[in-house]
Structures are given as structure tokens and as C-alpha cells.
Write a protein that holds these residues in place. Structure first.
Motif, PDB file in Angstrom:
ATOM      1  N   THR A  35       0.643  -1.145  -0.022  1.00 51.30           N
ATOM      2  CA  THR A  35       0.197  -0.019   0.126  1.00 51.30           C
ATOM      3  C   THR A  35       0.819   1.155  -0.053  1.00 51.30           C
ATOM      4  O   THR A  35       0.491   2.213  -0.638  1.00 51.30           O
ATOM      5  N   SER A  36       2.217   1.280   0.710  1.00 44.34           N
ATOM      6  CA  SER A  36       2.952   2.264   0.848  1.00 44.34           C
ATOM      7  C   SER A  36       3.575   2.753  -0.873  1.00 44.34           C
ATOM      8  O   SER A  36       4.234   3.750  -0.960  1.00 44.34           O
ATOM      9  N   LEU A  37       3.334   1.716  -1.513  1.00 45.96           N
ATOM     10  CA  LEU A  37       4.026   1.902  -3.046  1.00 45.96           C
ATOM     11  C   LEU A  37       2.865   2.088  -3.829  1.00 45.96           C
ATOM     12  O   LEU A  37       3.119   2.109  -5.238  1.00 45.96           O
ATOM     13  N   PRO A  52       2.004  -3.863  -6.546  1.00 45.45           N
ATOM     14  CA  PRO A  52       1.372  -2.601  -7.008  1.00 45.45           C
ATOM     15  C   PRO A  52       1.702  -2.115  -8.352  1.00 45.45           C
ATOM     16  O   PRO A  52       2.963  -2.533  -8.706  1.00 45.45           O
ATOM     17  N   SER A  53       1.062  -1.625  -9.160  1.00 46.58           N
ATOM     18  CA  SER A  53       1.390  -1.164 -10.548  1.00 46.58           C
ATOM     19  C   SER A  53       0.395  -0.230 -10.911  1.00 46.58           C
ATOM     20  O   SER A  53      -0.585  -0.104 -10.752  1.00 46.58           O
ATOM     21  N   PRO A  54       1.157   1.122 -10.993  1.00 48.72           N
ATOM     22  CA  PRO A  54       2.718   1.513 -10.977  1.00 48.72           C
ATOM     23  C   PRO A  54       3.189   1.301  -9.512  1.00 48.72           C
ATOM     24  O   PRO A  54       2.549   1.769  -8.522  1.00 48.72           O
ATOM     25  N   VAL A  55       4.520   1.348  -9.306  1.00 55.25           N
ATOM     26  CA  VAL A  55       5.224   1.373  -8.062  1.00 55.25           C
ATOM     27  C   VAL A  55       5.449   2.900  -7.995  1.00 55.25           C
ATOM     28  O   VAL A  55       6.225   3.405  -8.727  1.00 55.25           O
ATOM     29  N   VAL A  56       4.811   3.457  -6.841  1.00 51.08           N
ATOM     30  CA  VAL A  56       5.105   4.906  -6.551  1.00 51.08           C
ATOM     31  C   VAL A  56       6.073   5.053  -5.383  1.00 51.08           C
ATOM     32  O   VAL A  56       5.623   4.939  -4.451  1.00 51.08           O
ATOM     33  N   TRP A  57       7.134   5.475  -5.726  1.00 52.73           N
ATOM     34  CA  TRP A  57       8.370   5.339  -4.790  1.00 52.73           C
ATOM     35  C   TRP A  57       8.208   7.073  -4.194  1.00 52.73           C
ATOM     36  O   TRP A  57       8.603   7.304  -2.889  1.00 52.73           O
ATOM     37  N   GLY A  58       7.550   7.664  -4.770  1.00 54.69           N
ATOM     38  CA  GLY A  58       7.449   9.046  -4.300  1.00 54.69           C
ATOM     39  C   GLY A  58       6.584   9.224  -3.125  1.00 54.69           C
ATOM     40  O   GLY A  58       6.423  10.412  -2.539  1.00 54.69           O
ATOM     41  N   ASN A  59       5.727   8.277  -2.840  1.00 54.06           N
ATOM     42  CA  ASN A  59       5.039   8.317  -1.527  1.00 54.06           C
ATOM     43  C   ASN A  59       5.790   8.600  -0.225  1.00 54.06           C
ATOM     44  O   ASN A  59       5.558   9.191   0.545  1.00 54.06           O
ATOM     45  N   TYR A  60       6.983   7.922  -0.363  1.00 53.56           N
ATOM     46  CA  TYR A  60       7.702   8.118   0.836  1.00 53.56           C
ATOM     47  C   TYR A  60       8.205   9.666   1.054  1.00 53.56           C
ATOM     48  O   TYR A  60       8.313  10.107   1.914  1.00 53.56           O
ATOM     49  N   ALA A  61       8.816  10.275  -0.166  1.00 53.85           N
ATOM     50  CA  ALA A  61       8.963  11.799  -0.168  1.00 53.85           C
ATOM     51  C   ALA A  61       7.920  12.544   0.072  1.00 53.85           C
ATOM     52  O   ALA A  61       7.999  13.732   0.723  1.00 53.85           O
ATOM     53  N   GLU A  62       6.651  12.003  -0.182  1.00 52.96           N
ATOM     54  CA  GLU A  62       5.314  12.951   0.033  1.00 52.96           C
ATOM     55  C   GLU A  62       5.036  13.004   1.347  1.00 52.96           C
ATOM     56  O   GLU A  62       4.398  13.871   1.780  1.00 52.96           O
TER      57      GLU A  62
END
Length: 280
Positions: A35-37, A52-62
Motif C-alpha cells: 500500500t505504501s507503494l 502494486p502497478s505502477p510502483v510509486v516510490w514518491g509516496n515516501y518523499a510525499e
């Protein structure tokens, strides 16, 4: 069926059962990480994707954009947990050594009185403690999150744990140290403390975990945002518009890392402490 075949089948069944239980335990962690991705719109999609598709690595920066003080809250939780852990271990070691090795009047009675403190639920003392700290002008500080846990139920449990360990240490060590001219304080620091490493590891993990995830006390005592701890910061991801689950899970992953690191580095001593009660 031979005895060897019976043991093999028993081992297979045991491992299958352990795998099944482990899978059930790991499902929440899997959901948290995936869920974090995810994109916010795909958090509750059905059927759920394995990855997850797509993988959203930007959640951690957000996370740091949504909560600019998140790093400060992270630091608050970390240093409070470290101070509480060190203080609890020190208090428990000194008191446990005294109850185990030093003879004084009514030693067993005082130990039972100390243990009776564990029977009092923390919720019962919440209001009196809050009134007391408010009158001392310590309510909106980290003091109530540091000192009471050292001397409360967690500290008492530590005293019990360390006392049980020190009892298992042969008295001949104390007598030999006394013959060599060691004072009780020197015997404690130079002989007992090094031997108690497994018990310290066990107590450290429990204490760090309890302090790190404490939600009730910070919610009661802390009102200034710059003093918030991580559990309170996690609550800030929920507002009247709903919960930002993708950010909350990303923050949860980052909040879990210190616990995994503590257990990873102390697991061998922790297992020794649980399995042998510190006796080597």
C-alpha cells in the motif's frame, strides 16, 4: 511405519504449520508495504494485485511534504525510546542486584511490595499523574514520557527479570570478588553487568518497543506540535477529508524500521535471555 519415517512426517507437519502461521502474521506487513507503494486511487482496488502497478516510490518523499515536522517527530520518538531503555536497564539492574545479592531487612517483603505495583493498571493512575505533572508545569514536556516508564510497570518487570538472572549467578563469584577487595558496587559493574548481557537484550527490546509505540501517554501529556512523537504524527494523516492511506502506510514502514533493526542486532542475546533466563 518406521520410527524415522514418523519423525520425518512430524517434522514436515510442524514446518507446514509454522509456515501457515507465519503467512498469517506477515499478511498485514505485506499489505502495509504494498500500500505504501500504491497510488492513492488504487489502495482499495479489487481484485487486489500481488504487486502494486505502477510502483510509486514518491509516496515516501510525499510523507515529508504532507508533514514537514515528520522527521522531528521521528527524532522525538527515537531519543525518548533510547533514554527510557537505558534508564530502565540501569534502574532494573541496580535494584535487581540489590534484591538478589545484598541482604537487608525485609528484603522479600519489599520485593513483593514492588511487584504489587505491576497489578495496578496504568489507566488508573493516568488522571492523578496528569494533575501532578500539570501542577509541576511538566505536562507539555517529554518528562512524563521518560521518567514514569522507567519506574512504572516496565521498570518493575525489569527489576524482576534482572533479579531472577542475578539469583542464578553462583555466590562463589561474589565471594571471590569480595576476597579480592571488590566492593558490592565494583562487583556489580565488573562482574554482574557483563554477565547479564542476554537479560539486558531481552529487557531492551521490550522496553524500546513499548516506548516507541506508546500512543496514550503522548496523546494525554503533549499538546505542542514540535513535541509530538511518531504515533501522534501518524494520526495527523487522518483528517475530516479521510485518511491518506498510501502516506500513512509509507510512514508506518519507516516507523517499523528501528524496531526491526533493534531486534536484528539483539536477536541472539534476546533468544538466549528468553530460552535460558540469562544463565550460560
Amino acid at each position: 511405519m518406521s520410527n524415522k519415517s514418523g519423525k520425518a512426517i512430524s517434522a514436515v507437519v510442524r514446518y507446514l504449520l509454522l509456515i501457515a502461521v507465519s503467512a498469517v502474521i506477515l499478511v498485514p506487513f505485506y499489505w502495509m508495504i504494498t500500500t505504501s507503494l500504491k497510488d492513492q486511487t488504487k489502495v482499495f482496488e479489487f481484485p487486489m494485485r500481488i504487486l502494486p502497478s505502477p510502483v510509486v516510490w514518491g509516496n515516501y518523499a510525499e510523507v515529508f511534504e504532507a508533514q514537514p515536522d515528520f522527521l522531528l517527530h521521528y527524532w522525538n520518538s527515537f531519543y525518548i525510546a533510547v533514554v527510557v531503555t537505558v534508564g530502565t536497564c540501569l534502574f532494573a539492574a541496580i535494584a535487581g542486584f540489590a534484591f538478589a545479592k545484598i541482604k537487608f531487612p525485609l528484603r522479600s517483603v519489599w520485593f513483593l511490595v514492588l511487584l504489587s505495583g505491576m497489578m495496578i493498571p496504568a489507566e488508573v493512575t493516568t488522571i492523578p499523574n496528569f494533575i501532578w505533572f500539570s501542577k509541576l508545569q511538566l505536562a507539555d514536556t517529554h518528562f512524563p514520557l521518560i521518567v514514569p516508564p522507567m519506574l512504572g510497570a516496565g521498570g518493575i518487570f525489569g527489576v524482576f527479570l534482572l533479579r531472577q538472572f542475578f539469583i542464578t549467578v553462583p555466590n562463589e563469584l561474589d565471594e571471590a570478588a569480595e576476597i579480592d577487595g571488590c566492593s558490592p558496587w565494583t562487583t556489580f559493574w565488573r562482574i554482574m553487568v557483563p554477565l547479564a548481557a542476554p537479560a539486558f537484550a531481552t529487557l531492551s527490546i521490550f522496553t524500546f518497543l513499548n516506548s516507541w509505540e506508546d500512543f496514550l501517554d503522548p496523546m494525554i501529556y503533549i499538546s505542542s506540535s514540535d513535541l509530538f512523537t511518531l504515533p501522534i504524527a501518524m494520526k495527523l494523516f487522518t483528517d475530516t477529508a479521510g485518511t491518506a492511506w498510501h502516506l500513512l502506510m509509507a510512514a508506518s514502514v519507516m516507523a517499523t524500521l528501528p524496531l526491526l533493526l533493534v531486534f536484528f542486532f539483539a536477536q541472539r542475546k534476546f533468544i538466549d535471555g528468553i530460552a535460558t533466563t540469562g544463565l550460560k
